[in-house]
Design a protein around this motif. Structure first.
Motif, PDB file in Angstrom:
ATOM      1  N   UNK A 290       0.859  -1.189   0.000  1.00 11.54           N
ATOM      2  CA  UNK A 290       0.000   0.000   0.000  1.00 11.54           C
ATOM      3  C   UNK A 290       0.891   1.234   0.000  1.00 11.54           C
ATOM      4  N   UNK A 291       0.738   2.069  -1.025  1.00 10.70           N
ATOM      5  CA  UNK A 291       1.465   3.323  -1.089  1.00 10.70           C
ATOM      6  C   UNK A 291       0.680   4.440  -0.436  1.00 10.70           C
ATOM      7  N   UNK A 292       1.362   5.420   0.153  1.00 10.05           N
ATOM      8  CA  UNK A 292       0.702   6.485   0.907  1.00 10.05           C
ATOM      9  C   UNK A 292       1.669   7.655   1.028  1.00 10.05           C
ATOM     10  N   UNK A 293       1.148   8.743   1.575  1.00 15.16           N
ATOM     11  CA  UNK A 293       1.987   9.906   1.847  1.00 15.16           C
ATOM     12  C   UNK A 293       2.500   9.784   3.279  1.00 15.16           C
TER      13      UNK A 293
ATOM     14  N   UNK B 122       8.055   4.077   1.244  1.00 14.43           N
ATOM     15  CA  UNK B 122       8.048   5.145   0.246  1.00 14.43           C
ATOM     16  C   UNK B 122       8.705   6.384   0.839  1.00 14.43           C
ATOM     17  N   UNK B 123       9.254   7.213  -0.043  1.00 13.10           N
ATOM     18  CA  UNK B 123       9.931   8.433   0.388  1.00 13.10           C
ATOM     19  C   UNK B 123       8.970   9.609   0.512  1.00 13.10           C
ATOM     20  N   UNK B 124       7.895   9.575  -0.237  1.00 15.95           N
ATOM     21  CA  UNK B 124       6.931  10.671  -0.223  1.00 15.95           C
ATOM     22  C   UNK B 124       5.776  10.333  -1.146  1.00 15.95           C
TER      23      UNK B 124
ATOM     24  N   UNK C 262       3.086   7.508  -5.643  1.00 15.45           N
ATOM     25  CA  UNK C 262       2.208   7.611  -6.800  1.00 15.45           C
ATOM     26  C   UNK C 262       2.882   7.041  -8.055  1.00 15.45           C
ATOM     27  N   UNK C 263       4.136   7.393  -8.282  1.00 15.04           N
ATOM     28  CA  UNK C 263       4.830   6.913  -9.484  1.00 15.04           C
ATOM     29  C   UNK C 263       5.051   5.404  -9.418  1.00 15.04           C
ATOM     30  N   UNK C 264       5.358   4.876  -8.254  1.00 14.44           N
ATOM     31  CA  UNK C 264       5.552   3.433  -8.131  1.00 14.44           C
ATOM     32  C   UNK C 264       4.236   2.681  -8.310  1.00 14.44           C
TER      33      UNK C 264
END
Length: 754
Positions: free
Chosen positions: A81-84, A122-124, A129-131
């Motif tokens: 799961x990607x997130x900010x 994730x770094x940010x 989003x790009x990944x």
């Protein structure tokens, strides 16, 4: 074969991703590729036997059979799961752990669905989003749906919605959303709110300044390079306020929200449906997780000390005392602390996670309990003598007390202008001590309440009173005292404080850090809604006047109803009498007056005016009535009588007509000369002869009568004498008619005329 195909798909996919970055191809191209790639991979994968039995965990959420099978097939796989990572309460590092709403949601999803959803490293947001677009991340958390994104993504409903907020400098001219009109406003680069804000508020025109991150935008705001900064909330605003103490929140845009959805690739329909069902079926649990995450996040951003964190972990509860009502700040109601101070304590508890136990008692008793450690928090004035026993966090209200007087009273410069004037002071309040210390000739009148103080001002018994502006406004407006207004302001620190027992220094420190995050105007609104309304005297007088007016109108209505009822009854009675009189004095067969009417009239039919003279008196006796009754029945006889009456009424419509007997009639004709009467008698005979009617089958007849008349020249002439004279002439005519019938008609025949 399937393994080679997978390697080929990955190699080609990386090439397409690289080409997309270098050539700025639209992101939907990459999305289409990965959709095709997933289909190819599925086609070449080893067949999997369907297992309809779902896991026990997934049974907790209502799912379709197809969704259960999908979960069972993927239960051993971890979905990233990607997130900010810098989005506030959704995900943050605190006390050496990754916390926030997102980790809590993923953990709850695993327990409820059996799916292993893990946060990606994730770094940010841009990295996440790009990944996700490259297919390296399975699920993206926190992306707002847009038309472009919906071409390649499938979105669930929002697990949370965070309203966008507007920051401004505390001392700037921007204090509301509308103040941004004509100003320069900062936004995050490419934030959808840049386009959405003008749609929601088309009358606000502004210049856009873009920033790569929120810290840069808020720094620019603090330095005056922009006039406002708009970004999503979600608890992160508290951190920003703590980092930038010169800023304040001026608006919360509830119509523009950052929707914390879960997004997946367009073709992953089942995964999207499963997560959406989870969100739809556990709203209460998600709210609880969000509240707990917010409290942990607030503890982080407020930078609580280890001792304060330990106090929250080991205690987290405090006893707050509420004295007699000090509206609208303090109100004790069924074990609850209401009013502005009560709303503020409730908000403190919600923000940081403190449980407040409320006790009510007189103020003096609560002070003793606070000094002995049985009460931890008490709303009180900050005075020098109380500093030994209490710690005072920063004020919840920075209003200075005002001086209140009549509209006609002169303005007062601070309390020093009250020297020698009578001033109302509530007993036990700090104002008395302050006035005695600062005035040469204080004239203090102590009262039991602010209502008593206000009444003394209105009655002219004191010149002024001193009170907190919110309290004064509440009572003056609530009671409807339009003649009492603010006439000055004090320089004394008369702010509203919570005094915290010195036995609880950690609690005082925590409250001191939380209070700046609370908007007093919001607490003022919430608090005033929770306290009893005052009895407005002006409205009470108006209501009393309206009540008296209503009573008067009711009385008038009752009297009117009674009068109308009497009139109706009288009318009914009169109508009954008229109907009775009509029955008594009217011949039902002809409609003429009957003998009874003639006998009971006081004037016996005499004209009311002398202008009706000379008067003609005509007596008529119908012919052949007995013969018709005997030969054809009384119905035919009645018809013959009606036919005669109809003929006479046509000849003399103005006549005062009477049916004296069965076949006898009397007619009084006003304003008649004898010569005219004789012509009218001949005309009546002709009218009777011409008015033939079939009274029985085959029996046609015309009405016939013997007529006698007399002339009455004046009222003095006897009516009865004239009737007798006319009656005598009628009999003479009658006798002559009988003689002529006997001479000219065969026996048994019936005359058909006069």
């Amino acid at each position: 074969m399937s393994e080679r195909m997978s390697h080929l798909v990955v190699w080609v996919g990386l090439g397409v991703a690289r080409l997309t970055r270098l050539t700025r191809f639209p992101v939907w191209v990459l999305g289409v590729f990965w959709g095709l790639a997933a289909a190819v991979s599925s086609a070449h994968a080893a067949p999997v036997s369907p297992q309809p039995a779902a896991t026990a965990a997934s049974a907790m959420i209502q799912l379709s059979e197809e969704e259960r099978v999908w979960i069972d097939q993927h239960r051993h796989r971890s979905l990233s799961v990607g997130f900010d990572p810098f989005a506030g309460m959704d995900s943050f590092e605190f006390r050496g752990q990754r916390m926030g709403l997102l980790p809590a949601l993923l953990k709850d999803m695993q327990s409820q669905l059996g799916l292993r959803l893990v946060p990606a490293d994730v770094k940010g947001w841009d990295d996440a989003y790009s990944r996700f677009l490259r297919g390296e991340i399975d699920v993206l958390y926190g992306a707002n749906p847009t038309p472009e994104r919906e071409k390649i993504m499938r979105f669930t409903q929002a697990a949370q919605r965070y309203p966008y907020v507007v920051f401004a400098r505390k001392e700037s001219s921007v204090q509301t959303l509308g103040d941004l009109d004509g100003k320069t406003v900062g936004f995050l680069s490419a934030d959808f709110v840049i386009e959405q804000l003008p749609k929601e508020f088309p009358n606000i025109k502004f210049q856009v300044a873009s920033f790569d991150d929120q810290a840069a935008g808020l720094r620019a705001l603090s330095e005056g390079r922009v006039d406002g900064f708009v970004t999503s909330g979600g608890g992160v605003e508290y951190e920003f306020l703590n980092q930038f103490p010169g800023l304040t929140l001026v608006a919360e845009l509830k119509s523009i929200t950052s929707d914390m959805t879960f997004a997946v690739a367009k073709e992953r329909v089942l995964l999207s449906q499963i997560i959406d069902r989870y969100i739809a079926q556990r709203p209460a649990q998600i709210r609880a997780l969000a509240q707990e995450a917010a409290r942990s996040y607030n503890r982080k951003v407020l930078r609580l000390s280890p001792a304060e964190l330990k106090w929250l972990d080991e205690h987290g509860e405090a006893v707050v005392g509420v004295a007699e009502d000090y509206l609208p700040f303090d109100h004790f109601d069924k074990g609850q602390y209401k009013g502005i101070a009560g709303a503020t304590l409730q908000r403190i508890g919600d923000i940081i996670g403190i449980r407040f136990k409320v006790v009510g008692a007189p103020f003096a008793q609560l002070m003793d309990q606070a000094r002995s450690g049985r009460v931890d928090v008490l709303n009180m004035a900050k005075t020098d003598d109380r500093l030994a026993d209490f710690i005072f966090p920063r004020a919840i209200s920075n209003e200075r007390d005002i001086i209140v007087g009549l509209k006609s009273s002169p303005p007062v410069q601070d309390v020093y202008g009250l020297d020698g004037l009578r001033v109302a002071v509530i007993e036990g309040f700090w104002h008395e001590e302050y006035l005695r210390k600062n005035l040469k000739n204080p004239q203090i009148v102590t009262t039991a309440s602010i209502i008593e103080s206000l009444q003394l001002v209105r009655d002219g018994k004191v010149a002024y009173l001193i009170e907190n502006p919110t309290v004064a406004e509440f009572y003056i407006n609530g009671l409807g005292y339009g003649d009492v207004v603010k006439r000055g302001i004090t320089s004394k620190d008369s702010f509203i404080y919570f005094g915290v027992s010195r036995r609880q220094p950690e609690l005082a420190g925590i409250m001191d850090k939380v209070i700046p995050l609370i908007q007093f105007e919001e607490m003022k609104y919430l608090g005033i809604q929770s306290v009893p309304s005052l009895r407005n005297e002006a409205n009470s007088r108006l209501l009393m006047l309206l009540a008296l007016l209503g009573a008067a109108l009711l009385l008038i209505l009752v009297l009117t109803v009674r009068t109308v009822r009497k009139l109706i009854e009288q009318r009914a009675k009169t109508q009954f009498l008229h109907e009775r009189e009509h029955l008594l004095y009217t011949d039902s067969l002809t409609g003429f007056h009957n003998r009874n009417y003639f006998s009971h009239r006081p004037d016996h039919g005499e004209p009311a005016q002398a202008a009706d003279f000379p008067q003609a008196v005509v007596v008529a006796d119908m012919n052949n009535l007995k013969h018709v009754n005997d030969a054809h029945g009384h119905a035919a006889g009645d018809a013959l009588i009606q036919l005669f009456a109809e003929t006479v009424r046509a000849q003399w419509p103005e006549a005062d007509a009477y049916r004296i007997g069965g076949d006898e009639f009397l007619f009084l004709l006003p304003r008649r000369r004898e010569s005219a009467l004789l012509a009218e008698l001949e005309a009546l005979k002709t009218r009777c002869q011409n008015n033939r009617r079939e009274l029985a089958p085959g029996f046609w007849v015309s009405p016939s009568a013997a007529l006698g008349h007399a002339m009455r020249e004046s009222p003095e002439q006897s009516l009865h004498a004239c009737i007798a004279q006319a009656d005598a002439r009628m009999y003479e005519v009658k006798a002559g008619m009988k003689k002529r019938r006997s001479d000219h008609l065969p026996p048994g025949s019936l005359a058909e005329g006069v």
